[in-house]
Enzyme design. Structure first.
Site, PDB file in Angstrom:
ATOM      1  N   PRO A   2     -13.473  -5.026   8.444  1.00  0.00           N
ATOM      2  CA  PRO A   2     -13.159  -6.513   8.576  1.00  0.00           C
ATOM      3  C   PRO A   2     -11.853  -6.779   8.097  1.00  0.00           C
ATOM      4  O   PRO A   2     -11.316  -6.505   7.119  1.00  0.00           O
ATOM      5  CB  PRO A   2     -14.177  -6.766   7.513  1.00  0.00           C
ATOM      6  CG  PRO A   2     -14.719  -5.659   6.856  1.00  0.00           C
ATOM      7  CD  PRO A   2     -14.288  -4.678   7.652  1.00  0.00           C
ATOM      8  N   GLU A   3     -11.238  -7.606   8.844  1.00  0.00           N
ATOM      9  CA  GLU A   3      -9.796  -8.346   8.256  1.00  0.00           C
ATOM     10  C   GLU A   3     -10.335  -9.866   8.249  1.00  0.00           C
ATOM     11  O   GLU A   3     -11.336 -10.349   8.364  1.00  0.00           O
ATOM     12  CB  GLU A   3      -8.965  -8.236   9.417  1.00  0.00           C
ATOM     13  CG  GLU A   3      -8.386  -6.449   9.435  1.00  0.00           C
ATOM     14  CD  GLU A   3      -6.942  -6.372   9.636  1.00  0.00           C
ATOM     15  OE1 GLU A   3      -5.939  -7.339   9.135  1.00  0.00           O
ATOM     16  OE2 GLU A   3      -6.541  -5.261  10.041  1.00  0.00           O
ATOM     17  N   HIS A  90     -28.643   0.768   3.259  1.00  0.00           N
ATOM     18  CA  HIS A  90     -27.364   0.078   2.948  1.00  0.00           C
ATOM     19  C   HIS A  90     -27.492  -1.405   2.792  1.00  0.00           C
ATOM     20  O   HIS A  90     -26.317  -1.940   2.638  1.00  0.00           O
ATOM     21  CB  HIS A  90     -26.699   0.439   4.237  1.00  0.00           C
ATOM     22  CG  HIS A  90     -26.536   1.982   4.628  1.00  0.00           C
ATOM     23  ND1 HIS A  90     -26.037   2.845   3.808  1.00  0.00           N
ATOM     24  CD2 HIS A  90     -26.768   2.631   5.561  1.00  0.00           C
ATOM     25  CE1 HIS A  90     -25.955   4.336   4.209  1.00  0.00           C
ATOM     26  NE2 HIS A  90     -26.611   3.913   5.507  1.00  0.00           N
ATOM     27  N   ARG A 109     -20.698   2.228   3.401  1.00  0.00           N
ATOM     28  CA  ARG A 109     -19.371   3.005   2.715  1.00  0.00           C
ATOM     29  C   ARG A 109     -19.374   2.509   1.523  1.00  0.00           C
ATOM     30  O   ARG A 109     -18.518   3.176   0.639  1.00  0.00           O
ATOM     31  CB  ARG A 109     -18.119   2.966   3.703  1.00  0.00           C
ATOM     32  CG  ARG A 109     -18.147   3.794   5.112  1.00  0.00           C
ATOM     33  CD  ARG A 109     -17.158   3.976   5.804  1.00  0.00           C
ATOM     34  NE  ARG A 109     -16.253   4.805   5.025  1.00  0.00           N
ATOM     35  CZ  ARG A 109     -14.839   4.835   5.803  1.00  0.00           C
ATOM     36  NH1 ARG A 109     -14.513   4.393   6.817  1.00  0.00           N
ATOM     37  NH2 ARG A 109     -14.072   5.656   5.142  1.00  0.00           N
TER      38      ARG A 109
END
Ligand SMILES: [Zn+2]
Length: 270
Positions: A2-3, A90, A109
């Site tokens: 994600p940016e 998650h 992650r």
């Protein structure tokens, strides 16, 4: 990964669900992500009303009527989901609203983070202290950029990734903006003329704005059918396109520095 545009779109999607809502359930499902999740998160947020949502760099900010601000970062793989069909291993934070909507922060992650600060002094906290201007904000212009780059021998690409110079830019949008501005990523940051820096500022704003627009303008756009916020397909000019044609007719090249890929066009980027 994600940016800034993904975070902006995620915040817009969360705003549609959370703004003005009471948080009836706040449930961290583990003690940490990249950093520990504050142990009093549940207690401080449960029963609070969300009064505002915003973004700073790649951080999402959720403010409550108790003067608290939850600060989240999506890391490498984080995403918020709205009314997920099922909760899995998650899903690290669940938030339910008085209207019965369920939000989940899913991060396989776990490079993301969740923090809780006082809203009145959030800018004094670690990631924000020496952070540069927002690239889409009024404080980012070629005059100020020229001033901070003056005398810098580092590459313009490294300079743009430096969060003290401009906040929230990542590898993808730096590659894209440098291509749009016709500037080689390896050019010494302090040796770029003011007119070219003006082109670069315009290019940075253009690539970010286009990506945010591609994320849509309603909750229906922000959220994919599975409720996932903030991820949408985009067309890159050079990113990930080694060997393909640049808009100028040249061929996109790739170089690797410190494990990070730079995509650029040797033909039109000087
Ligand atoms: Zn080109």
């Amino acid at each position: 990964m994600p940016e800034l545009p993904e975070v902006e779109t995620t915040v817009a999607g969360l705003r549609a669900v959370l703004q003005g809502s009471v948080l009836t359930r706040v449930e961290p499902r583990r003690a940490d992500l990249r950093f520990p999740i504050p142990v009093d998160l549940r207690q401080r947020l449960t029963g609070a009303t969300v009064t505002g949502l915003s973004r700073r760099a790649k951080y999402g900010l959720v403010e409550t009527d108790r003067g608290d601000m939850m600060v989240f970062h999506l890391g490498m793989s984080g995403r918020w989901r709205i009314d997920p069909a099922e909760i899995g291993a998650h899903d690290h934070l669940l938030i339910e609203t008085g209207a019965g909507r369920l939000l989940s922060l899913n991060d396989p992650r776990r490079f993301g983070s969740i923090d809780l600060v006082r809203a009145e002094d959030w800018q004094a906290h670690a990631p924000f202290i020496r952070m540069g201007p927002e690239p889409l904000g009024p404080d980012f212009d070629s005059a100020r950029l020229a001033a901070v780059l003056k005398g810098k021998a580092t590459s313009i690409k490294a300079a743009l990734l430096d969060q003290r110079i401009v906040a929230g830019l990542g590898n993808i949008y730096v590659c894209e903006a440098l291509n749009m501005a016709g500037i080689a990523p390896t050019r010494a940051a302090g040796k770029i003329s003011r007119p070219r820096l003006a082109l670069l500022v315009d290019a940075i704003r253009a690539v970010l704005s286009a990506a945010i627009s591609a994320g849509g303008s309603t909750l229906r756009d922000y959220a994919r059918p599975d409720g996932e916020l903030g991820y949408f397909s985009k067309q890159w000019r050079v990113y990930g396109r080694e060997g393909e044609s640049c808009a100028c007719g040249g061929t996109v090249a790739r170089r690797v520095d410190g494990g990070r890929s730079t995509f650029f066009c040797p033909n039109c980027q000087k």
